[in-house]
Write an enzyme that holds these catalytic residues in place. Structure first.
Site, PDB file in Angstrom:
ATOM      1  N   SER A  82       0.794  -1.242   0.000  1.00 38.91           N
ATOM      2  CA  SER A  82       0.000   0.000   0.000  1.00 38.91           C
ATOM      3  C   SER A  82       0.818   1.278   0.000  1.00 38.91           C
ATOM      4  O   SER A  82       0.273   2.355  -0.229  1.00 38.91           O
ATOM      5  CB  SER A  82      -0.939   0.026   1.205  1.00 38.91           C
ATOM      6  OG  SER A  82      -1.949  -0.932   1.047  1.00 38.91           O
ATOM      7  N   TYR A 137      -2.576  -2.186 -10.687  1.00 37.77           N
ATOM      8  CA  TYR A 137      -2.628  -2.107  -9.222  1.00 37.77           C
ATOM      9  C   TYR A 137      -1.825  -3.243  -8.576  1.00 37.77           C
ATOM     10  O   TYR A 137      -1.021  -3.016  -7.673  1.00 37.77           O
ATOM     11  CB  TYR A 137      -4.095  -2.156  -8.783  1.00 37.77           C
ATOM     12  CG  TYR A 137      -4.316  -2.066  -7.299  1.00 37.77           C
ATOM     13  CD1 TYR A 137      -4.200  -0.859  -6.623  1.00 37.77           C
ATOM     14  CD2 TYR A 137      -4.663  -3.196  -6.556  1.00 37.77           C
ATOM     15  CE1 TYR A 137      -4.408  -0.777  -5.257  1.00 37.77           C
ATOM     16  CE2 TYR A 137      -4.871  -3.125  -5.195  1.00 37.77           C
ATOM     17  CZ  TYR A 137      -4.748  -1.911  -4.546  1.00 37.77           C
ATOM     18  OH  TYR A 137      -4.965  -1.845  -3.190  1.00 37.77           O
ATOM     19  N   TYR A 148      -4.439   3.059   8.131  1.00 39.52           N
ATOM     20  CA  TYR A 148      -5.760   2.440   8.197  1.00 39.52           C
ATOM     21  C   TYR A 148      -6.463   2.868   9.484  1.00 39.52           C
ATOM     22  O   TYR A 148      -6.397   4.034   9.856  1.00 39.52           O
ATOM     23  CB  TYR A 148      -5.649   0.906   8.124  1.00 39.52           C
ATOM     24  CG  TYR A 148      -4.809   0.418   6.983  1.00 39.52           C
ATOM     25  CD1 TYR A 148      -5.206   0.639   5.658  1.00 39.52           C
ATOM     26  CD2 TYR A 148      -3.625  -0.266   7.196  1.00 39.52           C
ATOM     27  CE1 TYR A 148      -4.436   0.172   4.600  1.00 39.52           C
ATOM     28  CE2 TYR A 148      -2.856  -0.731   6.144  1.00 39.52           C
ATOM     29  CZ  TYR A 148      -3.273  -0.500   4.842  1.00 39.52           C
ATOM     30  OH  TYR A 148      -2.515  -0.950   3.805  1.00 39.52           O
ATOM     31  N   LYS A 180       0.420   3.338  -2.924  1.00 41.57           N
ATOM     32  CA  LYS A 180      -0.720   4.244  -3.082  1.00 41.57           C
ATOM     33  C   LYS A 180      -0.287   5.708  -2.980  1.00 41.57           C
ATOM     34  O   LYS A 180      -0.938   6.588  -3.538  1.00 41.57           O
ATOM     35  CB  LYS A 180      -1.778   3.942  -2.009  1.00 41.57           C
ATOM     36  CG  LYS A 180      -2.469   2.600  -2.212  1.00 41.57           C
ATOM     37  CD  LYS A 180      -3.318   2.182  -1.022  1.00 41.57           C
ATOM     38  CE  LYS A 180      -3.953   0.814  -1.283  1.00 41.57           C
ATOM     39  NZ  LYS A 180      -4.592   0.243  -0.085  1.00 41.57           N
ATOM     40  N   VAL A 211       1.037  -3.726   3.879  1.00 43.02           N
ATOM     41  CA  VAL A 211       0.986  -5.034   4.546  1.00 43.02           C
ATOM     42  C   VAL A 211       2.224  -5.882   4.287  1.00 43.02           C
ATOM     43  O   VAL A 211       2.368  -6.955   4.866  1.00 43.02           O
ATOM     44  CB  VAL A 211      -0.281  -5.844   4.169  1.00 43.02           C
ATOM     45  CG1 VAL A 211      -1.519  -5.179   4.713  1.00 43.02           C
ATOM     46  CG2 VAL A 211      -0.366  -6.089   2.683  1.00 43.02           C
TER      47      VAL A 211
END
Lengths: 305, 305, 305, 305
Positions: free
Chosen positions: C61, C189, C241, C64, C259
């Protein structure tokens, strides 16, 4: 019939240890979980009883049926269902979420707590005392005896620990679902939930509905035919909380349960059944009660479907 | 600076007609929506004011900052955040849903209503009166004057119409988030929301925080440094309800709004800003207030990011 | 500094057994959970490393951040945030519920999966291959080396088991949040999530942002100042998160976790930190990583608040 | 009977302008909204038709009944309801939220889209083609004619725009509710929804169920008695989406609607009714269809309650 009754009780007894007595109200937790009783009334007023059929328990949510009957008799059907929905719900009986997340600011149905409180507000009465007395009177007519009493320790226990119901009521007050004195209407609610009944009583209650609203003993019309039909519809889809769908598959008769352990079952035109067993499943329904109804249904093929 | 102040007020005035004065409490609806004020205090105690900076309004949710300060000073940080979360939420400030649907039975953060009520329960006091007085005293120290008064018609109005807050409190009582006398703790809540303040007051309040908890006038330490930091963190992510994310992007200073139209903004080590404009956007934040803060930020580059 | 690094690693190692390596992608489950690494880069390009700082892991992530940087550089800020929100969320990173229940049909923020997929759709490119290459190129510039590679077994694993992401993408397609070739955009992605990086790489990435978008090695401007500020804002409230709120309290620097076990942390104007530890807490953040950042923060007082 | 039919059609026609033809699939939007048809079949095979009873429309969700019949005949009841629930839902028919928020990872019931897709996965077949053919064959037996055809433009339209269903299927794949080739099972789903039927067809379908699973024409048993009962139960509580509760009150016969405008109604032991009217209410049910069923019910007292 006597044999079916006895075997149903035997069947029921086997399952009591799988459940748990309601404990959200401290007083309810003090009941013997192994009690199991049944009473079946036919349309001639004959009764067949078994097990602990004459032990008293508190009526709890079965009282919601009586409030709904009076609300329907006191108002037109459209008025009632403008204030409370007729949709089954997969939420818990005391859920507050759906009051906020659903577009319409009304409870999903009259048999969850919020819906029952709104229903109560539609029962006529010049004050809360008269509202209470009219419900008590209707209940007495249906169970065919005077002088139903309140279990005062359960009532006090509900009143002291009823904060979830207070939250529901104040929430609905804030969204203008109704406009009541919250403590007073909840007091009526707590009192009618605390009525002491036994299997004979709730079997009589069921028989009145199965007989289309007419007493099987006196022939007196107690409830209009149209109201009875509506009660049957809502019991069919919402009577056993989240267990309603499975119960319809397995038994298939309009029924209403209470966390006191009772279940009333309407077999239209044929039988009124009252079962009792305080050990509850995860949905809050009497485990032995459901098993007895399954058994009786298997033997007598009662399903309306 | 004077020029920036004046232009900020001009800017703010242009937007007042796009919003709406809070009307969920009837009394709040009677305010002139076109009022716009600002006051900026620097770390030497100099003040720059403009517009309706001396008009009084009710502090409303900005009082949640004061409760949180005392709860943090009276308890350890871990204790406080075991009872109330630090997660921003995209739900409305008076949502009850998340209390039910989230696994942990605690409010999402101290700046939504449920969280503020829990925070209040953690403020020390031998009784509710002392709890109230300690909050009042802390507020007076921060705003640098004695004798803050309550707008009694707003207070009465909140008390009469505060059923949503009653629902939240009874709900939390039922899930054992706290154990309080619901009416009494709400009475404290309604009273501290009704304090009358003006832009100078809330600018002083902001300055105390910007100065690390030390009065810019007397040099007295009013709040511990650690508490100030926590307040800044939570203001940054939760201070403007659902508008917090966008405000962080556009302005980027720890701030807290109230539906009375006030916003306090902390520019750490530099400025304490108080703005006022009762016309609110859909999230419940002062429209003119945000526009003025955007303007001032553009000129002075205040963002902490 | 070397001593702080070593003690941070010691601290981190103590907590690895409390978490669990990510297992939602089978390939991710095969990593040694006890790995712990850190690298700190200052604004002069000096680096301080410790533990398993040169072990490779997949960026997951953290990618992102790179997509969001390009989306912001390729479009105006308002365009981007018309398609993806800036609200933190208490829902899980792969939640689909909020896409349905929130009024606006857009993901809550760019750092949950749905938001990252939408962000990806706003990165320029004549085809999906070019989109991918531009992101790869930006990442290489930020981490200051060419030739980042994909961990192909992780990539294949993600592709085979990425049904939750397919559900999110098809859902958004159905609500017209975007209009893409779902399999192709997901392929980009999955590929960018599978880039192999180590602590030095992500520390360089952080340093580029801490230095306002300018390489600390070459002095080249890689990202505009305005974009950097936006990244800091969104990292601050949404970077870890559901653990974002607590992390802001405990550490207080804009950060983003993956992660794979990495966390990048931006200390504006001062340091770029990269930590690694594949054992994750319940929110999906590196346990050792957070502990190391807490330790370093305690020693160096890094919080932006 | 002929008179009742005619008046029902007249009644139905008055309400068509209050609804809207389904437009979520472009092809469905091209239908004349004023069409209204009805066909009633009794247990001797006599038929009474009126209005546009021989106009063809796509069967849509009424096909879910046929899938459920085969799933029940191919597996034991307990197996089926371990994979799909029997709880009515107040969510929309294509809701994805409840898949995530409910504890059990299974769709609420077989008549919402997610539930129907799971049901389809339980229909036997060595491949998807055989699965499709078995459903087609069962449908032909129930409607008493061979050669049902697919409306290929509706089918293509569904396939191209069926991203919501793809999201549901991939979501369930990710939570291991089933393990299928998503595109292939959806292709079967889209095809069976596109079957062209008219009122005579669906009246025959209803008659087969009303007659306990035995063809009223040939006397052949097509469906087991136990399966028929289950179908009746689930139609009663879930057959008209969110309108199911109100429909049970107003009409009270097990029924299933489709967005093509058809409704099948089972009057056990008496009649099989098929109505049609493409103008839909907000719940996605035929407005004229419901009005005709209300009218017929008023005249013939059909309610099972």
């Amino acid at each position: 019939m006597k044999k079916i009754i006895n075997q149903a009780v035997e069947k029921g007894k086997k399952f009591t240890m799988l459940g748990k007595v309601a404990d959200y109200i401290p007083e309810l937790g003090n009941v013997d979980p192994d009690l199991v009783g049944i009473c079946i009334t036919d349309m001639e007023g004959n009764q067949y009883c078994g097990g602990d059929y004459n032990k008293y328990f508190t009526i709890q949510s079965i009282s919601k049926v009586v409030s709904l009957i009076l609300a329907l008799e006191d108002n037109c059907k459209d008025y009632v269902f403008k204030h409370v929905g007729v949709s089954p719900t997969a939420e818990s009986f005391n859920s507050i979420t759906q009051l906020e997340t659903k577009n319409e600011h009304k409870p999903m149905n009259p048999f969850i707590n919020s819906g029952a409180i709104v229903t109560l507000s539609m029962v006529n009465g010049i004050d809360y005392e008269q509202k209470f007395n009219r419900i008590k009177r209707m209940m007495e007519k249906m169970i065919n005896r005077d002088g139903v009493e309140i279990n005062s320790s359960v009532y006090q226990s509900e009143r002291l620990t009823g904060n979830r119901n207070r939250a529901l009521a104040y929430y609905m007050q804030s969204t203008k679902v109704f406009n009541e004195d919250v403590e007073k209407i909840l007091d009526v609610y707590f009192r009618i939930c605390s009525f002491k009944v036994n299997c004979i009583d709730i079997s009589n209650m069921a028989a009145t509905l199965s007989n289309g609203g007419v007493s099987v003993y006196t022939g007196e019309r107690i409830i209009s035919k149209e109201t009875v039909k509506i009660i049957n519809v809502i019991m069919s889809s919402c009577g056993l909380y989240e267990g309603s769908g499975k119960f319809a598959l397995d038994v298939g008769v309009p029924s209403k349960s209470g966390v006191g352990g009772g279940i009333v079952s309407i077999v239209p035109g044929k039988l009124g059944i009252g079962v009792f067993g305080p050990s509850l499943d995860l949905n809050g329904n009497s485990i032995a009660g459901i098993k007895m109804l399954e058994y009786v249904n298997n033997k007598l093929e009662l399903s309306i479907y």
